[in-house]
Scaffold this motif. Sequence first.
Motif, PDB file in Angstrom:
ATOM      1  N   GLY A  72     -26.612 -26.027   5.381  1.00 52.85           N
ATOM      2  CA  GLY A  72     -26.066 -26.013   4.032  1.00 52.85           C
ATOM      3  C   GLY A  72     -27.117 -25.870   2.956  1.00 52.85           C
ATOM      4  O   GLY A  72     -26.829 -25.431   1.844  1.00 52.85           O
ATOM      5  N   LYS A  73     -28.350 -26.236   3.276  1.00 53.47           N
ATOM      6  CA  LYS A  73     -29.426 -26.132   2.280  1.00 53.47           C
ATOM      7  C   LYS A  73     -29.779 -24.686   1.972  1.00 53.47           C
ATOM      8  O   LYS A  73     -30.312 -24.396   0.916  1.00 53.47           O
ATOM      9  CB  LYS A  73     -30.661 -26.889   2.762  1.00 53.47           C
ATOM     10  CG  LYS A  73     -30.437 -28.384   2.809  1.00 53.47           C
ATOM     11  CD  LYS A  73     -31.660 -29.112   3.283  1.00 53.47           C
ATOM     12  CE  LYS A  73     -31.380 -30.599   3.305  1.00 53.47           C
ATOM     13  NZ  LYS A  73     -32.505 -31.357   3.825  1.00 53.47           N
ATOM     14  N   SER A  74     -29.472 -23.775   2.889  1.00 53.77           N
ATOM     15  CA  SER A  74     -29.830 -22.373   2.681  1.00 53.77           C
ATOM     16  C   SER A  74     -28.636 -21.526   2.224  1.00 53.77           C
ATOM     17  O   SER A  74     -28.753 -20.309   2.169  1.00 53.77           O
ATOM     18  CB  SER A  74     -30.411 -21.790   3.960  1.00 53.77           C
ATOM     19  OG  SER A  74     -29.424 -21.728   4.963  1.00 53.77           O
ATOM     20  N   LEU A  75     -27.513 -22.148   1.886  1.00 55.59           N
ATOM     21  CA  LEU A  75     -26.330 -21.386   1.479  1.00 55.59           C
ATOM     22  C   LEU A  75     -26.609 -20.466   0.300  1.00 55.59           C
ATOM     23  O   LEU A  75     -26.244 -19.298   0.316  1.00 55.59           O
ATOM     24  CB  LEU A  75     -25.177 -22.317   1.120  1.00 55.59           C
ATOM     25  CG  LEU A  75     -24.271 -22.761   2.245  1.00 55.59           C
ATOM     26  CD1 LEU A  75     -23.195 -23.694   1.719  1.00 55.59           C
ATOM     27  CD2 LEU A  75     -23.647 -21.612   2.965  1.00 55.59           C
ATOM     28  N   ASN A  76     -27.215 -20.987  -0.740  1.00 57.48           N
ATOM     29  CA  ASN A  76     -27.463 -20.166  -1.928  1.00 57.48           C
ATOM     30  C   ASN A  76     -28.458 -19.054  -1.646  1.00 57.48           C
ATOM     31  O   ASN A  76     -28.343 -17.965  -2.203  1.00 57.48           O
ATOM     32  CB  ASN A  76     -27.923 -21.035  -3.091  1.00 57.48           C
ATOM     33  CG  ASN A  76     -26.797 -21.868  -3.647  1.00 57.48           C
ATOM     34  OD1 ASN A  76     -25.634 -21.507  -3.506  1.00 57.48           O
ATOM     35  ND2 ASN A  76     -27.117 -22.990  -4.248  1.00 57.48           N
ATOM     36  N   LYS A  77     -29.436 -19.298  -0.765  1.00 57.38           N
ATOM     37  CA  LYS A  77     -30.382 -18.238  -0.400  1.00 57.38           C
ATOM     38  C   LYS A  77     -29.658 -17.130   0.356  1.00 57.38           C
ATOM     39  O   LYS A  77     -29.895 -15.955   0.127  1.00 57.38           O
ATOM     40  CB  LYS A  77     -31.513 -18.798   0.465  1.00 57.38           C
ATOM     41  CG  LYS A  77     -32.588 -19.505  -0.308  1.00 57.38           C
ATOM     42  CD  LYS A  77     -33.738 -19.825   0.604  1.00 57.38           C
ATOM     43  CE  LYS A  77     -33.704 -21.324   0.827  1.00 57.38           C
ATOM     44  NZ  LYS A  77     -34.655 -21.802   1.792  1.00 57.38           N
ATOM     45  N   ASP A  78     -28.773 -17.533   1.273  1.00 57.30           N
ATOM     46  CA  ASP A  78     -28.023 -16.548   2.054  1.00 57.30           C
ATOM     47  C   ASP A  78     -27.093 -15.729   1.162  1.00 57.30           C
ATOM     48  O   ASP A  78     -26.831 -14.562   1.429  1.00 57.30           O
ATOM     49  CB  ASP A  78     -27.202 -17.232   3.142  1.00 57.30           C
ATOM     50  CG  ASP A  78     -28.075 -17.903   4.195  1.00 57.30           C
ATOM     51  OD1 ASP A  78     -29.266 -17.545   4.282  1.00 57.30           O
ATOM     52  OD2 ASP A  78     -27.559 -18.787   4.916  1.00 57.30           O
ATOM     53  N   ARG A  79     -26.580 -16.322   0.116  1.00 58.54           N
ATOM     54  CA  ARG A  79     -25.652 -15.629  -0.778  1.00 58.54           C
ATOM     55  C   ARG A  79     -26.362 -14.673  -1.722  1.00 58.54           C
ATOM     56  O   ARG A  79     -25.709 -13.889  -2.402  1.00 58.54           O
ATOM     57  CB  ARG A  79     -24.868 -16.649  -1.598  1.00 58.54           C
ATOM     58  CG  ARG A  79     -23.927 -17.447  -0.749  1.00 58.54           C
ATOM     59  CD  ARG A  79     -23.260 -18.505  -1.549  1.00 58.54           C
ATOM     60  NE  ARG A  79     -22.365 -19.276  -0.684  1.00 58.54           N
ATOM     61  CZ  ARG A  79     -21.915 -20.458  -0.978  1.00 58.54           C
ATOM     62  NH1 ARG A  79     -22.242 -21.025  -2.113  1.00 58.54           N
ATOM     63  NH2 ARG A  79     -21.130 -21.088  -0.152  1.00 58.54           N
TER      64      ARG A  79
END
Length: 178
Positions: free
Chosen positions: A88-95
């Motif tokens: 969940g910590k990388s959600l914004n990076k993935d988006r």
Amino acid sequence: MDQPGPNAENGREDAQASSLINRTDLGLTIIILIGCGFLYWVTTGFEIVADLFAQDVPPEFFPRLLIWTIVILTLALPFEHLFLGEKGKSLNKDRAHRIKPMAGITALLLFGVIVSILWLGTALSMFFVCLALPVLWGERRIKVIVPYAIILPMAVTVLFSYVLGVHFETGVFGITLR
């Protein structure tokens, strides 16, 4: 006193991944809930079906069931990063990556099938989707695609036609299991 995170700007900490609510997902949640509210309002204008044509459920039942399912799933969206733990910590990076063109092609295919349901009929439209989507997404094993494209639409048609008593559009070819 805690030290600001590595992405601190203007004295603010960028703690979206570790906070309780993800702001991006909260904004998306609000947009989806507004859309669901509008669609629910649309279902209040559905005509009352005469007893002669009634199929055991009112015409607004299935659309409202779908809308409520979307609402329930949407309410979990701002908390998605908590369910995913470390991922969940990388959600914004993935988006941050652009949406792949395949998403648009898939949407166009599904839109075309929806538009053609009155002409093709529901069963044939389901068959076409079950045949076309796997091929579009790269599946090449015919012995997997063909049974899937036959069995799933038949199972859905039997479930809705016989168990739930819902009428499907037959289309110009008159294909139905009833």
